[in-house]
Design a protein around this motif. Structure first.
Motif, PDB file in Angstrom:
ATOM      1  N   TYR A  93      -9.386   8.788  -1.488  1.00 27.71           N
ATOM      2  CA  TYR A  93      -8.189   8.244  -1.602  1.00 27.71           C
ATOM      3  C   TYR A  93      -7.963   6.895  -2.223  1.00 27.71           C
ATOM      4  O   TYR A  93      -6.922   6.732  -2.876  1.00 27.71           O
ATOM      5  CB  TYR A  93      -7.804   8.026  -0.049  1.00 27.71           C
ATOM      6  CG  TYR A  93      -6.769   7.402   0.445  1.00 27.71           C
ATOM      7  CD1 TYR A  93      -5.546   7.717   0.438  1.00 27.71           C
ATOM      8  CD2 TYR A  93      -6.806   5.917   0.893  1.00 27.71           C
ATOM      9  CE1 TYR A  93      -4.254   7.099   0.777  1.00 27.71           C
ATOM     10  CE2 TYR A  93      -5.788   5.210   1.276  1.00 27.71           C
ATOM     11  CZ  TYR A  93      -4.329   5.520   1.271  1.00 27.71           C
ATOM     12  OH  TYR A  93      -3.326   4.801   1.598  1.00 27.71           O
ATOM     13  N   SER A  94      -8.755   5.976  -1.932  1.00 35.11           N
ATOM     14  CA  SER A  94      -8.662   4.824  -2.745  1.00 35.11           C
ATOM     15  C   SER A  94      -8.750   4.762  -4.240  1.00 35.11           C
ATOM     16  O   SER A  94      -7.962   4.119  -5.026  1.00 35.11           O
ATOM     17  CB  SER A  94      -9.846   3.671  -2.294  1.00 35.11           C
ATOM     18  OG  SER A  94     -11.093   4.048  -2.542  1.00 35.11           O
ATOM     19  N   ASN A 108      -5.491   4.243   7.162  1.00 30.63           N
ATOM     20  CA  ASN A 108      -5.034   4.831   5.785  1.00 30.63           C
ATOM     21  C   ASN A 108      -4.391   6.185   6.158  1.00 30.63           C
ATOM     22  O   ASN A 108      -3.317   6.363   5.202  1.00 30.63           O
ATOM     23  CB  ASN A 108      -6.455   5.417   5.339  1.00 30.63           C
ATOM     24  CG  ASN A 108      -7.105   4.487   4.527  1.00 30.63           C
ATOM     25  OD1 ASN A 108      -6.857   3.412   4.048  1.00 30.63           O
ATOM     26  ND2 ASN A 108      -8.314   4.783   3.884  1.00 30.63           N
ATOM     27  N   GLN A 140       0.854  -1.339  -0.100  1.00 30.66           N
ATOM     28  CA  GLN A 140       0.050  -0.045   0.012  1.00 30.66           C
ATOM     29  C   GLN A 140       1.019   1.336  -0.090  1.00 30.66           C
ATOM     30  O   GLN A 140       0.566   2.249  -0.716  1.00 30.66           O
ATOM     31  CB  GLN A 140      -0.953  -0.088   1.249  1.00 30.66           C
ATOM     32  CG  GLN A 140      -2.080  -1.017   1.221  1.00 30.66           C
ATOM     33  CD  GLN A 140      -3.044  -0.687   0.173  1.00 30.66           C
ATOM     34  OE1 GLN A 140      -3.382   0.155  -0.101  1.00 30.66           O
ATOM     35  NE2 GLN A 140      -3.442  -1.725  -0.572  1.00 30.66           N
ATOM     36  N   ASP A 188     -12.635   7.737   2.293  1.00 31.27           N
ATOM     37  CA  ASP A 188     -13.628   7.678   1.054  1.00 31.27           C
ATOM     38  C   ASP A 188     -15.008   7.971   1.292  1.00 31.27           C
ATOM     39  O   ASP A 188     -15.890   7.262   0.886  1.00 31.27           O
ATOM     40  CB  ASP A 188     -13.642   6.237   0.792  1.00 31.27           C
ATOM     41  CG  ASP A 188     -12.395   5.640   0.041  1.00 31.27           C
ATOM     42  OD1 ASP A 188     -11.212   6.756  -0.498  1.00 31.27           O
ATOM     43  OD2 ASP A 188     -11.838   4.596  -0.112  1.00 31.27           O
TER      44      ASP A 188
END
Length: 517
Positions: free
Chosen positions: A145-146, A73, A45, A138
């Protein structure tokens, strides 16, 4: 498995994460509620974050800002930005929208990541934010972000010790923010130091203080750097904290004194199994000896108090479990840290005499971003030209080398572990058209340690309401900067040279009102 020692010359957090991914990829790295990432997933990630930043043209040395509650995150973004050579600027969600604008401008942030709460809070200034805005949680249908993450490997960046790691803002209130610039070399020193406190691959660290605070980072970063597991709390709650500590068999934690106070005050404290704890830490606010003694008696594991500044310079360490007769002090200077006491003329004082504490260490800020004059004000040089950082605190060293703090020279207020600068609040209070003179002092609070109180003098012939002034002020500042109350007085006590005698006001307040809730 490769092992970091106190003699390891230098490494970086992104490199260490990659190493853990290769050598023990299935080991949990981050946990929050029902979600988790192991080191293999964290590394992958972080690559996606770094690749996305490079795709968007963010160059090494350029800043990425984030303002949100603790989350997985947030943690991944932080590490991925470092991997790309970017500088992380973590901002306080409690800041006012205007302060956030100032910090975004000061850091020249290329991208800005927020969660739903912050996005709602900045709606009034959204059109003045020039950096692309992304929803870290999100929570919006666009610019998530995703959706922003790249499906690619980033180009390798050589992270040198002198390169900037992060910018921590010391004044996210109503005044002009000061960005404290810290290097990769400084953060490496923190990771190395953690070995002394039994951090390692089997550590399980419970994080309940915010990731924008240096208080948190000195525990969060070493845990990941040394291959342990971080358990995240988005918001501190004493009962929830104890339940998580028991559930995850937590070994390490960093808490500010008011959190310890709330935990120890719970009637059910002794019913929790906390036997897994190896070491507990505290910093950021005065830590009273009686509270330390209670923790030592009832909470398993060692207790270590850190004294220092986000700006770096020297720091003191009190392993309270090893020095039960020194609980009224903040300990002795860390190994390799040179701490001294100077008078108002900058002359060094001998042990036993009271003066301003200054310090030099391998972990010093480069300076305040874009503020050379503020940097110069924070520095002191000895006769050999050695650079020290002024703490602004007044104290004395005893004959054994333990430091006792007497007062804070700059009258800084520490509320719930967070720094509040009265000058910032006073500058805002002076904007009230009916006030002639103002000052803000910190008074004792059982809930927050300290809380700010405003003393104001009305203009001649003008009638003002304390409640109205308080409401006016509190609408203009962040949550942590709100005045607990406002007191109207005929005049402020001043010295012969015109300085407001804040100690006199604090003593007067305590005599009249006692300790606030």
């Amino acid at each position: 498995m490769s092992t970091i020692t106190l003699e390891t010359p230098y490494s970086t957090l992104p490199e260490l994460i990659a190493q853990h991914a290769r050598e023990r990829g299935d080991h949990p790295a981050l946990m929050q509620d029902s979600a988790s990432l192991n080191y293999r997933e964290l590394d992958a990630q972080a690559d996606r974050v770094a690749a996305a930043l490079q795709r968007d043209g963010v160059k090494p040395g350029e800043a990425v800002a984030v303002c949100a509650a603790n989350s997985i995150n947030y943690s991944v973004l932080f590490i991925g930005a470092l991997r790309a050579g970017a500088v992380v600027a973590p901002l306080a969600p409690s800041s006012t929208p205007e302060s956030l604008l100032g910090m975004l401008s000061d850091s020249s942030a290329k991208l800005f990541f927020v969660d739903a709460a912050v996005r709602d809070a900045i709606i009034g200034v959204r059109d003045r934010i020039t950096a692309p805005l992304y929803s870290l949680d999100d929570s919006t249908g666009e610019a998530t972000y995703s959706g922003w993450l790249a499906d690619a490997k980033p180009d390798a960046v050589n992270l040198l010790p002198e390169m900037v790691f992060n910018i921590i803002y010391s004044s996210g209130t109503t005044g002009e923010p000061k960005g404290i610039v810290q290097s990769h070399g400084m953060r490496w020193a923190h990771i190395q130091r953690a070995l002394v406190f039994s951090y390692g691959p089997d550590s399980r660290t419970l994080i309940s203080t915010p990731l924008y605070s240096n208080t948190t980072l000195v525990s969060f970063l070493p845990t990941l750097g040394l291959g342990g597991t971080v358990v995240l709390m988005a918001k501190f709650d004493a009962a929830r904290y104890l339940a998580l500590a028991e559930q995850h068999k937590v070994t390490h934690t960093m808490l500010v004194p008011v959190q310890y106070q709330r935990i120890m005050a719970r009637e059910d404290f002794d019913s929790y199994d906390l036997s897994s704890f190896i070491m507990k830490f505290s910093t950021s606010a005065p830590f009273h000896a009686a509270l330390k003694a209670d923790i030592l008696q009832r909470w398993p594991g060692g207790l270590v108090e850190f004294y220092g500044m986000t700006e770096g310079g020297g720091s003191c360490i009190l392993p309270a479990h090893l020095h039960p007769t020194k609980l009224g002090t903040v300990g002795m200077p860390s190994e390799g840290h040179d701490m001294r006491v100077i008078d108002e003329d900058g002359v060094e004082l001998p042990r036993g005499e009271i003066g301003e504490v200054v310090g030099n260490s391998p972990a010093m800020m480069t300076g305040y971003l874009n503020k050379p004059e503020k940097t110069a004000e924070a520095e002191w040089y000895d006769s050999t030209g050695k650079r020290f950082i002024r703490t602004g605190d007044v104290g004395r060293f005893d004959e054994e080398g333990f430091l006792t703090l007497m007062d804070r020279k700059k009258d800084m207020i520490i509320s719930g572990g967070f720094n509040i600068y009265p000058s910032d609040l006073e500058a805002e209070l002076r904007q009230h058209s009916d006030l002639q003179d103002v000052t803000v002092v910190g008074v004792a609070s059982t809930s927050w340690g300290e809380t700010p109180v405003g003393y104001v003098v009305a203009k001649p012939g003008v009638q003002v309401s304390a409640e109205a002034v308080q409401a006016w002020f509190n609408e203009r500042v962040g949550k942590t900067q709100r005045l607990n109350r406002v007191i109207i007085t005929d005049e402020l006590p001043r010295s012969a040279i015109g300085k407001v005698l804040k100690r006199e006001l604090r003593d007067q307040f305590q005599a009249e009102f006692g300790v606030l809730a």
